[in-house]
Design an enzyme around this catalytic site. Structure first.
Site, mmCIF file in Angstrom:
data_model
loop_
_atom_site.group_PDB
_atom_site.id
_atom_site.type_symbol
_atom_site.label_atom_id
_atom_site.label_comp_id
_atom_site.label_asym_id
_atom_site.label_seq_id
_atom_site.Cartn_x
_atom_site.Cartn_y
_atom_site.Cartn_z
ATOM 1 N N ASN A 189 0.874 -1.169 0.000
ATOM 2 C CA ASN A 189 0.000 0.000 0.000
ATOM 3 C C ASN A 189 0.916 1.224 0.000
ATOM 4 O O ASN A 189 1.482 1.559 1.035
ATOM 5 C CB ASN A 189 -0.900 -0.030 1.253
ATOM 6 C CG ASN A 189 -1.725 1.232 1.400
ATOM 7 O OD1 ASN A 189 -1.858 2.009 0.459
ATOM 8 N ND2 ASN A 189 -2.281 1.437 2.582
ATOM 9 N N TRP A 190 1.061 1.814 -1.172
ATOM 10 C CA TRP A 190 2.005 2.940 -1.289
ATOM 11 C C TRP A 190 1.486 4.205 -0.611
ATOM 12 O O TRP A 190 2.231 5.127 -0.373
ATOM 13 C CB TRP A 190 2.269 3.255 -2.767
ATOM 14 C CG TRP A 190 3.045 2.201 -3.517
ATOM 15 C CD1 TRP A 190 3.466 0.980 -3.045
ATOM 16 C CD2 TRP A 190 3.497 2.289 -4.879
ATOM 17 N NE1 TRP A 190 4.143 0.312 -4.036
ATOM 18 C CE2 TRP A 190 4.180 1.084 -5.168
ATOM 19 C CE3 TRP A 190 3.385 3.258 -5.874
ATOM 20 C CZ2 TRP A 190 4.755 0.840 -6.420
ATOM 21 C CZ3 TRP A 190 3.946 3.005 -7.124
ATOM 22 C CH2 TRP A 190 4.628 1.814 -7.385
ATOM 23 N N LYS A 191 0.201 4.260 -0.354
ATOM 24 C CA LYS A 191 -0.430 5.463 0.226
ATOM 25 C C LYS A 191 -0.164 6.673 -0.679
ATOM 26 O O LYS A 191 -0.078 6.521 -1.890
ATOM 27 C CB LYS A 191 0.057 5.700 1.650
ATOM 28 C CG LYS A 191 -0.054 4.444 2.517
ATOM 29 C CD LYS A 191 0.102 4.726 3.972
ATOM 30 C CE LYS A 191 0.054 3.423 4.745
ATOM 31 N NZ LYS A 191 0.010 3.606 6.169
ATOM 32 N N HIS A 244 -9.430 1.162 4.747
ATOM 33 C CA HIS A 244 -8.197 1.448 5.478
ATOM 34 C C HIS A 244 -8.492 2.437 6.602
ATOM 35 O O HIS A 244 -9.291 3.357 6.442
ATOM 36 C CB HIS A 244 -7.138 2.025 4.518
ATOM 37 C CG HIS A 244 -5.773 2.003 5.134
ATOM 38 N ND1 HIS A 244 -5.377 2.934 6.061
ATOM 39 C CD2 HIS A 244 -4.734 1.151 4.984
ATOM 40 C CE1 HIS A 244 -4.138 2.648 6.451
ATOM 41 N NE2 HIS A 244 -3.727 1.564 5.808
ATOM 42 N N GLU A 268 -6.922 4.861 7.718
ATOM 43 C CA GLU A 268 -6.681 6.281 7.376
ATOM 44 C C GLU A 268 -7.885 6.863 6.641
ATOM 45 O O GLU A 268 -8.228 8.026 6.836
ATOM 46 C CB GLU A 268 -5.391 6.395 6.549
ATOM 47 C CG GLU A 268 -4.153 6.130 7.409
ATOM 48 C CD GLU A 268 -2.945 5.586 6.662
ATOM 49 O OE1 GLU A 268 -2.908 5.650 5.418
ATOM 50 O OE2 GLU A 268 -2.033 5.074 7.349
ATOM 51 N N GLU A 284 -5.538 -4.873 10.501
ATOM 52 C CA GLU A 284 -4.502 -3.870 10.738
ATOM 53 C C GLU A 284 -4.803 -3.119 12.032
ATOM 54 O O GLU A 284 -5.629 -2.196 12.042
ATOM 55 C CB GLU A 284 -4.486 -2.857 9.586
ATOM 56 C CG GLU A 284 -4.217 -3.474 8.235
ATOM 57 C CD GLU A 284 -3.593 -2.464 7.283
ATOM 58 O OE1 GLU A 284 -2.508 -2.754 6.779
ATOM 59 O OE2 GLU A 284 -4.169 -1.379 7.074
ATOM 60 N N GLY A 343 2.412 2.195 10.769
ATOM 61 C CA GLY A 343 3.396 3.263 10.604
ATOM 62 C C GLY A 343 4.047 3.703 11.908
ATOM 63 O O GLY A 343 4.729 4.722 11.961
ATOM 64 N N SER A 352 3.377 -2.188 10.479
ATOM 65 C CA SER A 352 4.824 -2.244 10.706
ATOM 66 C C SER A 352 5.412 -3.625 10.421
ATOM 67 O O SER A 352 6.325 -4.085 11.108
ATOM 68 C CB SER A 352 5.172 -1.774 12.124
ATOM 69 O OG SER A 352 4.746 -0.436 12.310
ATOM 70 N N GLY A 367 2.708 -1.198 4.292
ATOM 71 C CA GLY A 367 2.775 0.223 3.963
ATOM 72 C C GLY A 367 4.214 0.637 3.684
ATOM 73 O O GLY A 367 4.744 0.430 2.587
ATOM 74 N N GLY A 368 4.860 1.190 4.692
ATOM 75 C CA GLY A 368 6.213 1.757 4.530
ATOM 76 C C GLY A 368 7.184 0.841 3.812
ATOM 77 O O GLY A 368 7.927 1.279 2.919
HETATM 78 C C1 PEP Z 1 -0.852 0.153 6.143
HETATM 79 O O1 PEP Z 1 -1.106 1.324 6.279
HETATM 80 O O2 PEP Z 1 -1.595 -0.563 5.456
HETATM 81 C C2 PEP Z 1 0.336 -0.372 6.824
HETATM 82 C C3 PEP Z 1 0.326 -1.623 7.161
HETATM 83 O O3 PEP Z 1 1.354 0.518 7.052
HETATM 84 P P1 PEP Z 1 2.797 0.200 7.685
HETATM 85 O O4 PEP Z 1 3.273 -1.105 7.102
HETATM 86 O O5 PEP Z 1 3.652 1.353 7.271
HETATM 87 O O6 PEP Z 1 2.603 0.113 9.167
#
Ligand code: PEP
Length: 253
Positions: free
Chosen positions: A9-11, A96, A98, A168, A174, A214, A235-236
């Site tokens: 998920n590049w956001k 999600h 967010e 999640e 994050g 994470s 994500g990251g």
């Molecule tokens: C996400 O937002 O879907 C996610 C899992 O982010 P991160 O891996 O950066 O915690």
């Protein structure tokens, strides 16, 4: 047999040029060393059509990170499920945290989005998860159950087969804090039991439930070793090919 999936998920990251470069690199790396799980990248809308032409869709699935809750028409700035599908994308990430938090996406809005995504032939990666406060109150199970009931349990069994769940915990997204593998397994097993109660054991067994929050190469192996964790939503660590590949390779150990 349910699918093992690592989805990125590049956001809201990467310009068009940067995104193309990232997708090209990932495509090359996975062509040279085939994954033994499904790989999906979730990109901003602007990248979808270009990246669709670059990647080998047999190896990398393509996902949007959102779609509109309306079919078409006068909704300035929105992108419909049909438009997403027309880029060559096969998936959309919905629900999600967010989007729920910053864009006030309610159970009802998400229900509409899911229906439109499925009606347009997209598969849905549907995110659920509790906040830190909810975890501290011990109500995480109630929260994830309510999120499922509110937005996807209206689906028929046939429709539900196109849903992948991503658990999640919001406190792990994050933040560098990961749920322990045991914590994640416990709630994944609970989610599967809730799906079994609604759709029966077979569909629950066939539903992929991803962990997100994470996740990185150093902890993916331990998480993926758990029986009810079928991969990750990343994500990251999806923004660098070496990190993302490290997580994909956790399925090879
Ligand atoms: C996400 O937002 O879907 C996610 C899992 O982010 P991160 O891996 O950066 O915690």
């Amino acid at each position: 047999m349910r699918k093992k999936i690592v989805a990125g998920n590049w956001k809201m990251n990467k310009t068009l040029q940067e995104g193309i470069a990232l997708a090209e690199e990932l495509n090359q790396v996975l062509a040279a060393d085939k994954p033994n799980c499904d790989v999906v990248i979730g990109t901003p809308f602007i990248h979808l059509a270009k990246i669709s032409d670059i990647i080998d869709h047999k190896v990398i699935g393509l996902s949007a990170e959102n779609c509109a809750d309306k079919e078409s028409g006068a909704y300035t700035g929105e992108v419909s499920a049909a438009m997403v599908k027309s880029t060559g994308a096969e998936y959309v990430i919905l629900g999600h945290s967010e989007r729920r938090e910053y864009y006030h996406e309610t159970y009802e809005i998400l229900k509409e989005k899911v229906l439109l995504a499925l009606a347009n032939g997209l598969k849905v990666i549907f995110c659920i998860g509790e906040s830190l406060d909810e975890r501290e109150k011990g109500i995480q199970n109630q929260i994830v159950k309510a999120e499922l009931e509110g937005s996807v349990f209206n689906l028929s069994a046939d429709e539900f087969k196109n849903i992948t769940i991503a658990y999640e915990p919001i406190w792990a997204i994050g933040t560098g804090k990961t749920a322990t593998a045991d914590q994640a397994e416990e709630i994944h097993a609970y989610i599967r039991s809730v799906i079994a109660d609604k759709y029966g054991k077979q569909i629950a067994e066939d539903t992929s439930i991803l962990y997100g929050g994470s996740c990185k190469p150093s902890n993916a192996g331990e998480l993926f070793a758990k029986p009810d964790i079928d991969g990750g939503l990343i994500g990251g660590a999806s923004l660098k090919v070496a990190d993302f590949k490290g997580i994909i390779d956790a399925w090879k150990k």
